[in-house]
Enzyme design. Structure first.
Site, mmCIF file in Angstrom:
data_model
loop_
_atom_site.group_PDB
_atom_site.id
_atom_site.type_symbol
_atom_site.label_atom_id
_atom_site.label_comp_id
_atom_site.label_asym_id
_atom_site.label_seq_id
_atom_site.Cartn_x
_atom_site.Cartn_y
_atom_site.Cartn_z
ATOM 1 N N ASP A 1 9.205 -24.349 -29.372
ATOM 2 C CA ASP A 1 10.453 -24.228 -30.115
ATOM 3 C C ASP A 1 10.267 -23.094 -31.119
ATOM 4 O OD1 ASP A 1 13.060 -25.067 -31.194
ATOM 5 O OD2 ASP A 1 11.875 -25.679 -32.931
ATOM 6 N N LYS A 2 11.301 -22.287 -31.343
ATOM 7 C CA LYS A 2 11.134 -21.115 -32.210
ATOM 8 C C LYS A 2 11.092 -21.477 -33.683
ATOM 9 C CE LYS A 2 14.499 -18.390 -33.555
ATOM 10 N NZ LYS A 2 14.307 -18.235 -35.024
ATOM 11 N N LYS B 1 17.517 -29.064 -24.306
ATOM 12 C CA LYS B 1 16.129 -28.606 -24.227
ATOM 13 C C LYS B 1 15.329 -29.401 -23.200
ATOM 14 C CE LYS B 1 15.705 -26.667 -28.890
ATOM 15 N NZ LYS B 1 15.017 -26.757 -30.198
ATOM 16 N N THR C 1 15.054 -21.601 -27.877
ATOM 17 C CA THR C 1 15.740 -21.567 -29.166
ATOM 18 C C THR C 1 17.247 -21.666 -28.983
ATOM 19 O OG1 THR C 1 16.094 -20.231 -31.161
ATOM 20 C CG2 THR C 1 15.787 -19.021 -29.115
ATOM 21 N N GLY C 2 17.891 -22.136 -30.015
ATOM 22 C CA GLY C 2 19.347 -22.169 -30.009
ATOM 23 C C GLY C 2 19.943 -20.878 -30.537
ATOM 24 N N ASP D 1 13.597 -32.030 -31.435
ATOM 25 C CA ASP D 1 12.971 -31.717 -30.151
ATOM 26 C C ASP D 1 12.484 -32.967 -29.431
ATOM 27 O OD1 ASP D 1 13.237 -28.895 -30.474
ATOM 28 O OD2 ASP D 1 11.550 -28.936 -31.863
#
Length: 671
Positions: free
Chosen positions: A355-356, A533, A505-506, A556
């Site tokens: 995840d970013k 995700k 990432t969103g 997440d």
């Protein structure tokens, strides 16, 4: 912090067994000395047969051997009974059968049966087996010592603040949420809480593995067990009992150590079959030698030696010891394993999805570009913006102020500060009207900027704000979610390990593309909503890849649960993350590398131990059976027991050499 009765009983049981085996070993060893002196073979070897022999010496030797058999051999006889009741014969059955056959046969010879006694082999066999079990239990105790020592981190008393403002010393177990306690310099923090008064540094090395003291001030969390530094602090109790960080860590590690793994199941099955092989081979050895015309006592000795040397003692120890060592050492380094089977799968991971925000990046804005469009230079432009934004709590404003501080740019406080809702802020700085605004503000006020550099920064997905002096655009500032310095090292190391690196990432495509390029990622997925995700993880798995998902453990959670290995990073003191298989205390991507390396190292140790615990039988069993008897090579039961015990010791030592990867600024290292 509370400690359960079962936990105490578990520890006491191991301690009692260590003491019991030690006592039985030394008593049996003392009784073995006269047995050796009275043994005809030993007397003949020393040339003292006429000197040491006397009438009735065989009965004295039998009496001493009987004491050794009953007292020293009792743990094995009892263990055989337990295994047979469970219909699962194992190492205790083998040992008990070996010593029982040896004792019964030798006793029969003393009381009239033609043959040769080997009480001294029986005595030394029991001595060596007791020594091996004593060493084993000490190794198990040592492997779990790091876990048990966590309990000792907590002080027993705390300085609770009274209603009158003074303090009283009370047991930690009496503290409840909302109480305030004082922690003096050099003392341990008694319980999890939030600092309400004072500023200090806390040494959390034994809790999180972070070697450097951490600066703490009002509003910061303090973990129970951390060592206070230079100043007294007051904290408000937030968590008690099983809710505290240390309690969760201890329970998590204990659960992981007790979780049965696939490798351990293989070892247990191998031990069962090895027991059957030992019984079959031992019986076959006896029959074959008798058919070849060998004496019964020689044939019996071959059978006993085969059964002893085939004992799966080391095999039963091979995996549990590595499990205990790996979970205890990883916990001390801030790497908390919640699920053993998932941790074992980590060795096969060939794709890792990060995840970013908050994982590869710090989740806060930082200044990346300062673009003057007028007479000001970069420092002057950033100084004006930081002065204005110093009165704002907006994340972009905080990023600008932090950017000025990092560049050691001094700025003064603004006057007449006023927010421009949704568009920025304005104030008087050094007598001039200054604004820091969004592109939307420029559009609304018919202001335009023609700059290729600004367009380039915007196209990279960075956030751009404009600085106005007296309503004239004099520059722009580019901000971006700051990439963690540790991310580059972590990703480089993962690639060296042959793992495909990916990011999800969103954020917009342009932002994701820029971060992916900066970190040299193999692949990225942009504009993915949190609830999608997990679907993306499925897509990657459908390619045939074993996927590890790394995120913050909150939004997440579905993706962490879907992945083959879910890793929650940056959990801090909130370690109770149900969706993750592994919890990393620090917000450091290099710990992901450490977990992958540890999983592979743990598996290597397990395989090494399993190979050693079983492989030596390929040579030892034929020698014990007497295949090289004609060339003068034959193993006695005592030598067989020594070899078996040696394999146990080697397995235990090998497990202790398992290391947790260290983090460094120059690259990952293994200790």
């Amino acid at each position: 912090m509370t400690d359960s009765q079962p936990r105490h009983n578990h520890h006491s049981h191991h301690a009692h067994m260590v003491t019991d085996y030690r006592r039985r070993f030394f008593v049996s060893l003392a009784l073995t000395v006269p047995v050796l002196i009275l043994a005809p073979m030993i007397q003949g070897f020393l040339g003292l047969k006429d000197t040491l022999a006397f009438a009735g010496d065989a009965y004295v030797q039998w009496g001493l051997a009987s004491l050794i058999f009953v007292y020293g051999g009792w743990p094995f006889l009892k263990g055989m009974g337990n295994e047979l009741r469970k219909k699962n014969p194992g190492m205790m059955t083998l040992i008990a059968l070996a010593v029982s056959v040896a004792y019964a046969y030798s006793s029969a010879v003393v009381f009239g049966l033609a043959g040769k006694v080997f009480f001294w082999e029986l005595a030394t066999l029991i001595d060596v087996m007791l020594l091996g079990h004593w060493i084993e239990m000490k190794s198990v105790m040592g492997a779990s010592h790091a876990l048990e020592s966590l309990v000792q981190l907590m002080p027993s008393e705390a300085h609770r603040v009274t209603a009158g403002g003074g303090t009283e010393d009370v047991p930690v177990r009496e503290l409840k949420a909302g109480d305030k306690v004082v922690v003096k310099p050099g003392e341990k923090v008694p319980i999890d809480g939030e600092i309400t008064e004072g500023r200090t540094s806390l040494n959390e090395a034994m809790l999180t593995g972070e070697s450097q003291p951490v600066e703490k001030a009002e509003g910061d969390e303090a973990i129970g067990g951390a060592i206070n530094g230079e100043a007294a602090i007051t904290l408000e109790v937030k968590k008690t009992g099983d809710e505290t960080y240390l309690s969760q860590v201890i329970e998590m590690v204990r659960t992981a150590q007790e979780t049965r793994s696939k490798t351990q199941d293989i070892a247990n099955r191998a031990a069962f079959w090895l027991t059957l092989i030992a019984l079959g081979t031992g019986g076959g050895t006896l029959i074959v030698w008798l058919m070849l015309g060998a004496a019964f006592d020689f044939s019996l000795e071959r059978m006993v030696t085969v059964m002893v040397i085939t004992c799966p003692h080391a095999l039963g120890l091979a995996v549990p010891l590595v499990v205990a060592v790996s979970t205890a050492k990883s916990a001390a380094a801030g790497l908390l394993i919640r699920d053993r089977s998932a941790f074992e799968r980590a060795r096969d991971v060939n794709a890792i999805l990060f995840d970013k925000t908050g994982t590869l990046t710090e989740g806060r804005f930082g200044v990346s570009d300062v673009l003057p469009l007028g007479d000001q230079n970069e420092s002057e432009l950033l100084k004006l913006a930081a002065s204005l934004e110093s009165q704002s709590e907006h994340p972009i404003a905080q990023g600008i102020v932090e950017g000025a501080n990092e560049r050691k740019i001094e700025f003064s406080a603004p006057k007449s500060f006023k927010a421009i809702p949704g568009k920025g802020a304005q104030a008087i700085v050094d007598g001039r009207n200054i604004k820091v605004v969004s592109p939307g503000y420029l559009k609304e006020n018919d202001l335009s900027v023609d700059s290729n550099k600004v367009r380039e920064v915007a196209e990279q997905g960075k956030t751009v704000v404009y600085v106005l002096v007296e309503d004239q655009v004099v520059g722009a500032i580019g901000l971006v979610d700051i990439i963690r310095p540790e991310s580059r090292e972590a990703l480089r190391r993962l690639k060296q390990m042959g793992i495909h690196t990916m990011m999800i990432t969103g954020d917009a495509e342009t932002v994701a593309q820029w971060v992916a390029a900066e970190l040299d990622l193999d692949e990225y997925f942009a504009e993915v909503l949190p609830d999608r995700k997990a679907d993306k993880v499925k897509e990657i798995q459908q390619r045939g890849l074993v996927v590890a998902m790394t995120g913050d453990g909150v939004n997440d959670a579905p993706a962490l649960a879907q992945a083959d290995v879910g890793i929650a990073i940056g959990a801090g003191t909130d370690v109770a993350i149900e969706s993750a298989d592994v919890v990393l205390v620090r917000s450091d991507p290099r710990d992901v590398t450490a977990i992958m390396a540890l999983a592979r190292a743990t598996y290597r140790k397990m395989v090494q131990n399993l190979l050693w615990a079983t492989g030596y039988n390929v040579i030892a069993i034929p020698l014990a059976a007497g295949v090289l008897y004609k060339v003068g090579i034959v193993l006695s039961p005592a030598v067989g027991a020594a070899l078996m015990a040696l394999s146990t010791v080697i397995v235990a030592i090998n497990a202790r050499f398992l290391g947790v990867e260290k983090r460094s600024t120059t690259g990952a290292e293994s200790q």
